[in-house]
Design a protein around this motif. Structure first.
Motif, PDB file in Angstrom:
ATOM      1  N   UNK A  98      55.253  39.880  42.909  1.00 28.00           N
ATOM      2  CA  UNK A  98      54.727  40.355  41.632  1.00 28.00           C
ATOM      3  C   UNK A  98      53.757  41.508  41.872  1.00 28.00           C
ATOM      4  N   UNK A  99      53.908  42.568  41.082  1.00 28.78           N
ATOM      5  CA  UNK A  99      53.061  43.757  41.211  1.00 28.78           C
ATOM      6  C   UNK A  99      52.316  44.026  39.918  1.00 28.78           C
ATOM      7  N   UNK A 100      51.041  44.358  40.038  1.00 33.08           N
ATOM      8  CA  UNK A 100      50.228  44.800  38.908  1.00 33.08           C
ATOM      9  C   UNK A 100      49.915  46.267  39.141  1.00 33.08           C
ATOM     10  N   UNK A 101      50.418  47.123  38.245  1.00 35.03           N
ATOM     11  CA  UNK A 101      50.366  48.567  38.437  1.00 35.03           C
ATOM     12  C   UNK A 101      49.300  49.194  37.549  1.00 35.03           C
ATOM     13  N   UNK A 102      48.457  50.024  38.160  1.00 36.15           N
ATOM     14  CA  UNK A 102      47.412  50.756  37.438  1.00 36.15           C
ATOM     15  C   UNK A 102      47.653  52.240  37.692  1.00 36.15           C
ATOM     16  N   UNK A 103      48.006  52.985  36.654  1.00 36.03           N
ATOM     17  CA  UNK A 103      48.403  54.375  36.856  1.00 36.03           C
ATOM     18  C   UNK A 103      47.201  55.280  36.651  1.00 36.03           C
ATOM     19  N   UNK A 104      46.210  55.057  37.497  1.00 36.58           N
ATOM     20  CA  UNK A 104      44.970  55.839  37.515  1.00 36.58           C
ATOM     21  C   UNK A 104      44.385  55.742  38.925  1.00 36.58           C
ATOM     22  N   UNK A 105      43.566  56.729  39.333  1.00 36.36           N
ATOM     23  CA  UNK A 105      42.711  56.510  40.508  1.00 36.36           C
ATOM     24  C   UNK A 105      41.624  55.508  40.119  1.00 36.36           C
ATOM     25  N   UNK A 106      41.437  54.463  40.924  1.00 36.59           N
ATOM     26  CA  UNK A 106      40.541  53.386  40.505  1.00 36.59           C
ATOM     27  C   UNK A 106      39.664  52.899  41.647  1.00 36.59           C
ATOM     28  N   UNK A 107      38.566  52.271  41.248  1.00 38.06           N
ATOM     29  CA  UNK A 107      37.818  51.392  42.134  1.00 38.06           C
ATOM     30  C   UNK A 107      38.283  49.983  41.825  1.00 38.06           C
ATOM     31  N   UNK A 108      38.664  49.236  42.836  1.00 35.12           N
ATOM     32  CA  UNK A 108      39.222  47.903  42.607  1.00 35.12           C
ATOM     33  C   UNK A 108      38.448  46.883  43.440  1.00 35.12           C
ATOM     34  N   UNK A 109      38.193  45.727  42.836  1.00 39.87           N
ATOM     35  CA  UNK A 109      37.463  44.644  43.516  1.00 39.87           C
ATOM     36  C   UNK A 109      38.248  43.357  43.368  1.00 39.87           C
ATOM     37  N   UNK A 110      38.652  42.787  44.490  1.00 46.04           N
ATOM     38  CA  UNK A 110      39.331  41.489  44.497  1.00 46.04           C
ATOM     39  C   UNK A 110      38.269  40.422  44.699  1.00 46.04           C
ATOM     40  N   UNK A 111      38.064  39.607  43.656  1.00 37.63           N
ATOM     41  CA  UNK A 111      36.954  38.652  43.670  1.00 37.63           C
ATOM     42  C   UNK A 111      37.376  37.239  44.042  1.00 37.63           C
ATOM     43  N   UNK A 112      38.675  36.934  43.886  1.00 33.25           N
ATOM     44  CA  UNK A 112      39.131  35.578  44.199  1.00 33.25           C
ATOM     45  C   UNK A 112      40.553  35.643  44.723  1.00 33.25           C
ATOM     46  N   UNK A 113      40.803  34.925  45.782  1.00 33.19           N
ATOM     47  CA  UNK A 113      42.139  34.873  46.372  1.00 33.19           C
ATOM     48  C   UNK A 113      42.432  33.441  46.788  1.00 33.19           C
TER      49      UNK A 113
END
Length: 324
Positions: free
Chosen positions: A207-222
């Motif tokens: 499964x892919x979640x696509x963001x069509x922008x330059x972004x800052x991304x934070x993965x908080x829970x895995x």
């Protein structure tokens, strides 16, 4: 298969507006400024269909973007040979396209095809690796199936139609509706900022979640099921040999399988994992073996212009910056 479309510059402009977060704004503005139900007194809200209320209606352009439920009609005023409509819903929704009326000449070479996903510049979303159907089965051709298949539901929150019409006056009417998707998989975000939790429950799929922008991304829970196994040892080879993991990808196109791997996660997090990605397109992709319930929660925001202009000062990883 889809025809080879030579889409003109206005296609790229409309798509860029839509993909940069303008689609919902444009649809809502048009619905408010040109409400076809204004004469009813108070007007019908285009955001939703209440029982007993008519759907939002408007004409389709040759190249268009739709993010609202409604009924849409295209009538050719001249030969229209390279047309496409992109549909996008909320992340937790499927899209269903209904054929209400179709008047095209298949014998003359007219085309009306639905594609389960998006295609842009030859690249597909979801990628062939991530979609549950083979690529050939993702195309539904009206000239082959006719009205025996009056409705077509997408596998994710995006879909599109290709059409080619030679004779002025011919065209079609379709209705777009949405339905809840309890476990959304393969999503294009409508917005440049947000928070999302991707859950894959005991299913062997990607499964892919696509963001069509330059972004800052934070993965908080895995949460990956195999993390409960104490025998797991970290490998310097990355996560490729492990059946359940999360990838962070970046690139300039639409297809996640053609993007650069920026990071992979298959071990417990000791605090949030953060990265700034200067790519046009950022994807969080979860690969699942089907043996576990996997979950990843992440936040994202669009990078400010000054962050892109001063990558070193802001500790941006210099991926894709040369293409912006």
């Amino acid at each position: 298969m889809a025809p080879t479309f030579k889409l003109q510059g206005h296609f790229v402009l409309i798509c860029l507006l839509a993909l940069r977060g303008e689609s919902r704004y444009l649809e809502l503005r048009e619905a408010v400024d040109h409400d076809p139900f204004a004469h009813l007194g108070g007007g019908a809200s285009p955001k939703r269909e209440l029982e007993g209320e008519p759907l939002y209606r408007r004409a389709l352009r040759c190249v268009d973007m739709l993010s609202l439920q409604g009924q849409f009609t295209f009538t050719a005023d001249r030969p229209q040979l390279h047309c496409a409509t992109f549909f996008i819903a909320e992340p937790e929704e499927f899209i269903t396209i209904y054929y209400d009326l179709v008047s095209i000449d298949c014998q003359r070479g007219d085309i009306l095809q639905v594609f389960d996903g998006w295609i842009l510049k030859g690249e597909k979303f979801p990628s062939s690796q991530d979609h549950p159907l083979p690529t050939t089965e993702r195309y539904i051709d009206f000239c082959e199936s006719g009205l025996s298949r009056r409705s077509i539901r997408s596998s994710q929150n995006v879909a599109m139609i290709f059409f080619r019409i030679h004779e002025p006056g011919n065209g079609f009417t379709i209705t777009m509706k949405t339905d809840p998707n309890l476990f959304p998989c393969n999503i294009i975000s409508q917005t440049p900022n947000g928070k999302f939790t991707l859950v894959v429950p005991h299913l062997h799929r990607n499964c892919s979640f696509s963001i069509i922008y330059p972004v800052a991304i934070k993965i908080s829970d895995l949460t990956l099921g195999h993390l409960n196994g104490l025998q797991l040892k970290k490998s310097s080879a990355g996560c490729g040999g492990i059946g359940d993991f999360v990838e962070l990808l970046g690139g300039t196109g639409l297809d996640p399988s053609k993007m650069l791997l920026l990071a992979d996660l298959c071990y417990p997090l000791h605090g949030p994992a953060q990265m700034k990605v200067g790519c046009d397109h950022t994807v969080v992709r979860m690969v699942s073996s089907g043996k576990h319930i996997n979950r990843v929660t992440f936040e994202y925001r669009q990078l400010e212009p000054y962050e892109l202009e001063n990558p070193n000062g802001n500790s941006i990883q210099e991926f894709c910056l040369s293409t912006l």
